[in-house]
Design a protein around this motif. Sequence first.
Motif, short mmCIF file in Angstrom:
data_model
loop_
_atom_site.label_atom_id
_atom_site.label_comp_id
_atom_site.label_asym_id
_atom_site.label_seq_id
_atom_site.Cartn_x
_atom_site.Cartn_y
_atom_site.Cartn_z
N ALA A 288 0.85 -1.20 0.00
CA ALA A 288 0.00 0.00 0.00
C ALA A 288 0.88 1.24 0.00
O ALA A 288 1.85 1.31 0.78
CB ALA A 288 -0.93 0.02 1.21
N TRP A 289 0.55 2.20 -0.88
CA TRP A 289 1.23 3.50 -0.91
C TRP A 289 0.41 4.52 -0.12
O TRP A 289 -0.81 4.56 -0.23
CB TRP A 289 1.35 4.01 -2.34
CG TRP A 289 2.26 3.26 -3.25
CD1 TRP A 289 1.92 2.25 -4.09
CD2 TRP A 289 3.66 3.47 -3.43
NE1 TRP A 289 3.01 1.81 -4.78
CE2 TRP A 289 4.10 2.55 -4.40
CE3 TRP A 289 4.58 4.35 -2.87
CZ2 TRP A 289 5.42 2.48 -4.83
CZ3 TRP A 289 5.90 4.29 -3.30
CH2 TRP A 289 6.31 3.36 -4.26
N SER A 297 4.49 -2.69 3.32
CA SER A 297 4.32 -4.07 2.88
C SER A 297 4.17 -4.97 4.09
O SER A 297 4.51 -4.59 5.22
CB SER A 297 5.51 -4.52 2.03
OG SER A 297 6.70 -4.53 2.81
N CYS A 298 3.66 -6.17 3.86
CA CYS A 298 3.53 -7.13 4.95
C CYS A 298 3.67 -8.53 4.38
O CYS A 298 3.59 -8.74 3.16
CB CYS A 298 2.19 -6.98 5.67
SG CYS A 298 0.75 -7.32 4.63
N ARG A 305 6.45 -3.64 6.99
CA ARG A 305 7.64 -2.85 6.70
C ARG A 305 7.25 -1.56 5.99
O ARG A 305 6.43 -1.58 5.08
CB ARG A 305 8.63 -3.66 5.84
CG ARG A 305 9.19 -4.87 6.59
CD ARG A 305 10.01 -5.81 5.74
NE ARG A 305 10.38 -6.98 6.53
CZ ARG A 305 11.57 -7.19 7.08
NH1 ARG A 305 12.54 -6.30 6.87
NH2 ARG A 305 11.81 -8.26 7.81
N VAL A 306 7.85 -0.47 6.43
CA VAL A 306 7.65 0.85 5.83
C VAL A 306 8.97 1.23 5.18
O VAL A 306 10.00 1.31 5.86
CB VAL A 306 7.22 1.88 6.88
CG1 VAL A 306 7.02 3.25 6.23
CG2 VAL A 306 5.93 1.44 7.57
N TRP A 307 8.93 1.48 3.87
CA TRP A 307 10.15 1.60 3.08
C TRP A 307 10.55 3.05 2.84
O TRP A 307 9.69 3.89 2.58
CB TRP A 307 9.99 0.89 1.74
CG TRP A 307 9.73 -0.58 1.90
CD1 TRP A 307 8.52 -1.18 2.08
CD2 TRP A 307 10.70 -1.62 1.94
NE1 TRP A 307 8.66 -2.53 2.22
CE2 TRP A 307 10.01 -2.84 2.13
CE3 TRP A 307 12.09 -1.65 1.81
CZ2 TRP A 307 10.66 -4.07 2.21
CZ3 TRP A 307 12.74 -2.88 1.90
CH2 TRP A 307 12.03 -4.06 2.09
N VAL A 327 -2.29 -4.48 4.47
CA VAL A 327 -1.91 -3.16 4.97
C VAL A 327 -2.68 -2.11 4.20
O VAL A 327 -3.04 -2.30 3.03
CB VAL A 327 -0.38 -2.90 4.83
CG1 VAL A 327 0.40 -3.69 5.85
CG2 VAL A 327 0.10 -3.19 3.42
N ALA A 328 -2.95 -0.98 4.84
CA ALA A 328 -3.67 0.12 4.19
C ALA A 328 -3.36 1.42 4.92
O ALA A 328 -3.31 1.45 6.16
CB ALA A 328 -5.17 -0.13 4.19
#
Length: 571
Positions: A288-289, A297-298, A305-307, A327-328
């Motif tokens: 999800a952006w 991501s998951c 994880r947050v990139w 994720v959202a």
Amino acid sequence: MRSLAWAPDGRLASGGEDGTIRIWTGTGTPVTVLTHHDGPVRTVAWAPDGRLASGGEDGTIRIWTGTGTPVTVLTHHDGPVRTVAWAPDGRLASGGHDGMVYEWPGDPDLPVLTGRHNGRVRSVAWSAEGRLASAGDDGLIRLWQADRDALELRGHVGAVRSVAWSSTGRLASGGEDSTVRRWDPDEWTAQVFTGHRDWVRSVACSPGTELASAGSDGTIRVWQTGADDESGESVYQGHGGWVRSVSWSPTGELATTGTDGVIRIRTAGRPDLVRTLVGHDGPARSLAWSATGTLASCGDDGTVRVWGTDDTPEAVLTGHRGTVRAVAWSVDGMLASGGDDQTVRVWDVARRTARVLRIPGAGVRSVAWAPSGKLASANADGVVRVWDLSRPDEPLLLTGNEGLVWWVAWSPDGRLASAGADGMIRIWAPALDATPTVLVGHRGAVGSVAWHGDDLLASAGDDSCVRVWEPATASEPLMLSGHRGPVGTVAFSRCGQLASGGVDGTARVWDLTQPVADLLAEAERRHVRPLTREERDRFLVGSSHRDVASPVGDPVIPAVVSEESQSTGGR
């Protein structure tokens, strides 16, 4: 409203029938209203240095400072001014009802008469190299050259309403013949795009390969114009297994991931440029952006994880026990996740802490934020739960699904769609207090749904098909075939491109712009024979909805007759 133009600093100017020019910021309220024109304002354009030019029915061109102070009035046109445009070096060009094309190099009293059309001039545009194009009611596009006769481009039947240059030096045009044309500068031959059902009034080129057009038919169309000069299906490969999730960024990047645990991000307009993010220990489940371009991501490793921009995770969020399936991001930047541990978690990413919503006896398959801030979850017990975070212990329960619910998605106007193992899509009105509308068409489970605006809903199924619905019309869905096996994920970009991912390991990008006739002709050409009635009928399922989708990029036509896949899913 007659004209819109973006300033270099992101402000928006508009000109309208009321004779005013309004300058807008992101607040939605005009910060400046300019009122010197005596009649409708037909055209506005920003200069690279921040000046603003406007032209109107009163036959004048007015130059303003960036703050709205009048500077100069230009009066050489004999009649209404239809179009103005700034060159990169600060020259101004204009065209009007008098058929004249003027260039204003600096002195307002000494314009250069570049030339004229046999009829009204509808549009002028400068290329990045300073080449001037004009178009008019005589059906011609003229490319003006110093000390030489203008080069004439012929092809449109009837008036040419708009011209625009791309960053690569190609010229786009739109006209009253309902076509959009893209002209190659090598030989000035044109690629023709058909699909509008009335005049094309405006064209604009993105910094990448997209070309937008707007027409009197009330539609805005975004065309993909790749280097191979063909519209077709983009099939992106590289994942070592099932593609489980696709997600578009606000700037048009496409992220994909799947059972190989690798995240691949393709740059907008350059799908050959791929960033690879590696971090999950095992399959990844969802992407999800955020509205600001942050990717979450998951996966099966139990992490979210947050990139960051350096291709490493800024945060690794732990707390789930078992697979994290969804994720959202909310509009205001809250991150939610849901997993097999029968919890939904709302994260404070900075502090690495979460608020936990528990669902005894039911794992979470999907989470989605409403525009209002409510949070929905799709659950393995067949119930959709809607959470008001001010009352977290009292979720609203939406029932009726037969079997587990795989996905939930909110429309901008607050409707909630769900899909699951029973193969049906249910849509609840914003109040969530009435019997849902039920859409039936897939053979087998529906793994994902996605809204584009309030009108279109896409769905992905175990029957190998993507379907596009217009829930308000109850028309047959548009069916897109091409995947070889169950399709598990769909997502729309802001401009209306539809991405899908499936068990066949491919991500496909579909463009919903190419008309039925063009697709059929291309399909017949590639099959080297006419299509049978059965094939045509099957290919045209849902064509009453709108123009049939053409996939984007590589010229691969969706299969006219696809094998039906009987799969139990296994998401």
